[in-house]
Design a protein around this motif. Structure first.
Motif, PDB file in Angstrom:
ATOM      1  N   SER A   1      64.495   6.911  68.659  1.00 34.28           N
ATOM      2  CA  SER A   1      65.695   7.698  68.338  1.00 34.28           C
ATOM      3  C   SER A   1      65.411   8.740  67.258  1.00 34.28           C
ATOM      4  N   ILE A   2      64.403   8.479  66.393  1.00 29.30           N
ATOM      5  CA  ILE A   2      64.033   9.399  65.316  1.00 29.30           C
ATOM      6  C   ILE A   2      62.512   9.528  65.307  1.00 29.30           C
ATOM      7  N   GLN A   3      62.019  10.719  65.546  1.00 28.63           N
ATOM      8  CA  GLN A   3      60.579  10.954  65.536  1.00 28.63           C
ATOM      9  C   GLN A   3      60.236  11.947  64.427  1.00 28.63           C
ATOM     10  N   GLU A   4      59.463  11.479  63.443  1.00 28.17           N
ATOM     11  CA  GLU A   4      59.053  12.373  62.369  1.00 28.17           C
ATOM     12  C   GLU A   4      57.992  13.340  62.889  1.00 28.17           C
ATOM     13  N   LEU A   5      58.135  14.614  62.530  1.00 30.06           N
ATOM     14  CA  LEU A   5      57.144  15.620  62.886  1.00 30.06           C
ATOM     15  C   LEU A   5      56.100  15.671  61.772  1.00 30.06           C
ATOM     16  N   ASP A   6      54.849  15.512  62.128  1.00 36.78           N
ATOM     17  CA  ASP A   6      53.803  15.305  61.115  1.00 36.78           C
ATOM     18  C   ASP A   6      53.407  16.611  60.431  1.00 36.78           C
ATOM     19  N   HIS A   7      52.363  16.532  59.602  1.00 39.62           N
ATOM     20  CA  HIS A   7      51.973  17.659  58.753  1.00 39.62           C
ATOM     21  C   HIS A   7      51.340  18.800  59.539  1.00 39.62           C
ATOM     22  N   THR A   8      51.015  18.602  60.805  1.00 34.60           N
ATOM     23  CA  THR A   8      50.522  19.724  61.604  1.00 34.60           C
ATOM     24  C   THR A   8      51.687  20.633  62.011  1.00 34.60           C
ATOM     25  N   ASN A   9      52.897  20.146  61.844  1.00 33.23           N
ATOM     26  CA  ASN A   9      54.081  20.968  62.108  1.00 33.23           C
ATOM     27  C   ASN A   9      54.118  22.141  61.133  1.00 33.23           C
ATOM     28  N   GLN A  10      54.488  23.290  61.625  1.00 29.82           N
ATOM     29  CA  GLN A  10      54.382  24.529  60.845  1.00 29.82           C
ATOM     30  C   GLN A  10      55.618  24.799  59.994  1.00 29.82           C
ATOM     31  N   THR A  11      55.391  25.314  58.784  1.00 24.36           N
ATOM     32  CA  THR A  11      56.459  25.881  57.982  1.00 24.36           C
ATOM     33  C   THR A  11      56.565  27.368  58.327  1.00 24.36           C
ATOM     34  N   HIS A  12      57.736  27.821  58.700  1.00 22.18           N
ATOM     35  CA  HIS A  12      57.948  29.205  59.116  1.00 22.18           C
ATOM     36  C   HIS A  12      58.503  30.013  57.949  1.00 22.18           C
ATOM     37  N   GLU A  13      58.082  31.268  57.851  1.00 24.83           N
ATOM     38  CA  GLU A  13      58.560  32.161  56.808  1.00 24.83           C
ATOM     39  C   GLU A  13      59.102  33.439  57.442  1.00 24.83           C
ATOM     40  N   PHE A  14      60.211  33.953  56.875  1.00 25.38           N
ATOM     41  CA  PHE A  14      60.897  35.098  57.468  1.00 25.38           C
ATOM     42  C   PHE A  14      61.182  36.165  56.422  1.00 25.38           C
ATOM     43  N   THR A  15      61.106  37.419  56.848  1.00 25.15           N
ATOM     44  CA  THR A  15      61.515  38.545  56.011  1.00 25.15           C
ATOM     45  C   THR A  15      62.590  39.323  56.759  1.00 25.15           C
ATOM     46  N   TYR A  16      63.594  39.769  56.037  1.00 26.99           N
ATOM     47  CA  TYR A  16      64.767  40.391  56.639  1.00 26.99           C
ATOM     48  C   TYR A  16      64.781  41.901  56.390  1.00 26.99           C
ATOM     49  N   PRO A  17      65.430  42.653  57.268  1.00 21.83           N
ATOM     50  CA  PRO A  17      65.485  44.113  57.103  1.00 21.83           C
ATOM     51  C   PRO A  17      66.439  44.505  55.974  1.00 21.83           C
ATOM     52  N   ILE A  18      65.917  44.580  54.771  1.00 20.81           N
ATOM     53  CA  ILE A  18      66.741  44.853  53.593  1.00 20.81           C
ATOM     54  C   ILE A  18      66.080  45.931  52.739  1.00 20.81           C
ATOM     55  N   LEU A  19      66.803  47.002  52.495  1.00 18.90           N
ATOM     56  CA  LEU A  19      66.346  48.054  51.592  1.00 18.90           C
ATOM     57  C   LEU A  19      66.688  47.715  50.150  1.00 18.90           C
ATOM     58  N   GLU A  20      67.837  47.057  49.969  1.00 11.59           N
ATOM     59  CA  GLU A  20      68.316  46.769  48.618  1.00 11.59           C
ATOM     60  C   GLU A  20      69.264  45.574  48.645  1.00 11.59           C
ATOM     61  N   HIS A  21      68.985  44.577  47.818  1.00 12.05           N
ATOM     62  CA  HIS A  21      69.886  43.436  47.677  1.00 12.05           C
ATOM     63  C   HIS A  21      71.044  43.812  46.748  1.00 12.05           C
ATOM     64  N   PRO A  22      72.244  43.313  47.030  1.00 12.63           N
ATOM     65  CA  PRO A  22      73.355  43.576  46.106  1.00 12.63           C
ATOM     66  C   PRO A  22      73.210  42.741  44.839  1.00 12.63           C
ATOM     67  N   THR A  23      73.519  43.334  43.697  1.00  9.89           N
ATOM     68  CA  THR A  23      73.523  42.577  42.446  1.00  9.89           C
ATOM     69  C   THR A  23      74.864  41.871  42.262  1.00  9.89           C
ATOM     70  N   LYS A  24      75.915  42.464  42.829  1.00  3.55           N
ATOM     71  CA  LYS A  24      77.236  41.857  42.841  1.00  3.55           C
ATOM     72  C   LYS A  24      77.730  41.847  44.283  1.00  3.55           C
ATOM     73  N   VAL A  25      78.109  40.678  44.759  1.00  5.23           N
ATOM     74  CA  VAL A  25      78.510  40.534  46.158  1.00  5.23           C
ATOM     75  C   VAL A  25      80.021  40.707  46.276  1.00  5.23           C
TER      76      VAL A  25
END
Length: 275
Positions: free
Chosen positions: A207-231
């Motif tokens: 019912s629960i299968q742990e994915l071992d250390h060969t499983n990949q950590t994914h990293e993403f970058t988003y299309p952003i020119l400028e982050h807001p300092t105040k949202v």
């Protein structure tokens, strides 16, 4: 200029983790890469159509449904937000056939970095879409489990140690914070192994299968020119003409120089898009 009912933006990531978005409006699918740094506008007409039955509605429920559909569809039941409360096994599901297709199938339990460490769940066919919709910069699947209910039970264990919600304001402001998600997975499992063992003893080892250390950590970058300092959040119901320079896209948000807007919130709303 394109007019139609809005849907959740389509998001995908290339091999380098660079995220690309397309605006879904009416029957059109508009790549947004060329819109970055340009002036865009969404003019809302005030009309709302249910994404399930298509009927006109004065208000949207559960991100796009009319009230009758909200009350009768399994996709709008409380167990969708709290899967550990799934009642399919009790024979009281609103739509058993729908649940067989969407709930009684494998799900992932994952760790993600959305400017803080969080735990989450998603269907097996929804990665990496789920991560991109949440604006995750890092993500890693920890477990493959047999059903949506089981994913909720496992997630509940982890919620004692890790948040299960994204602070959307912090997510939009951005952060250079990174995690070793493989190490975090090991640390959390070492803390919570008794609860995981109890679930496997009750529901079976598979019912629960742990994915071992060969499983990949994914990293993403988003299309952003400028982050807001105040949202500053834009409410399209109070400000039906939403316009400004598009400074970035993250999660399901547009980052404009006039504020930020969550497009997913307006699923089913009729609008006119202009670039």
């Amino acid at each position: 200029m394109i007019q139609g009912d809005l849907r959740k933006m389509a998001a995908s990531a290339d091999q380098d983790g660079k995220v690309h978005y397309e605006l879904k409006i009416g029957d059109s699918l508009i790549p947004l890469s060329s819109a970055l740094g340009q002036k865009v506008s969404l003019k809302f007409s005030g009309a709302i159509h249910c994404i399930h039955c298509g009927r006109a509605s004065k208000k949207s429920f559960s991100q796009g449904f009319c009230f009758p559909c909200f009350k009768k569809l399994a996709a709008c039941d409380t167990c969708i937000m709290s899967p550990e409360k799934c009642h399919f096994h009790l024979g009281t599901c609103r739509e058993p056939e729908w649940a067989e297709q969407y709930c009684m199938q494998s799900h992932y339990v994952y760790l993600a970095n959305t400017t803080a460490l969080k735990v989450g769940i998603t269907r097996g066919d929804q990665l990496p879409t789920r991560w991109l919709d949440q604006g995750a910069t890092q993500a890693r699947a920890m477990f493959l489990v047999e059903s949506r209910r089981m994913s909720g039970l496992v997630e509940t264990l982890f919620k004692n140690e890790v948040a299960d919600k994204t602070n959307w304001r912090n997510m939009l402001k951005g952060s250079d914070l990174t995690f070793d998600l493989a190490a975090e997975q090991e640390r959390l499992i070492n803390q919570l192994w008794e609860g995981l063992d109890a679930l496997q003893n009750e529901f079976g080892l598979q019912s629960i299968q742990e994915l071992d250390h060969t499983n990949q950590t994914h990293e993403f970058t988003y299309p952003i020119l400028e982050h807001p300092t105040k949202v500053t959040s834009i409410n399209a119901e109070k400000t039906p003409l939403v316009e400004g320079t598009l400074l970035g896209i993250k999660g399901q948000y547009w980052l404009l120089d006039t504020g930020v807007i969550n497009l997913r919130k307006y699923t089913g709303y009729e609008a006119e898009f202009t670039l």
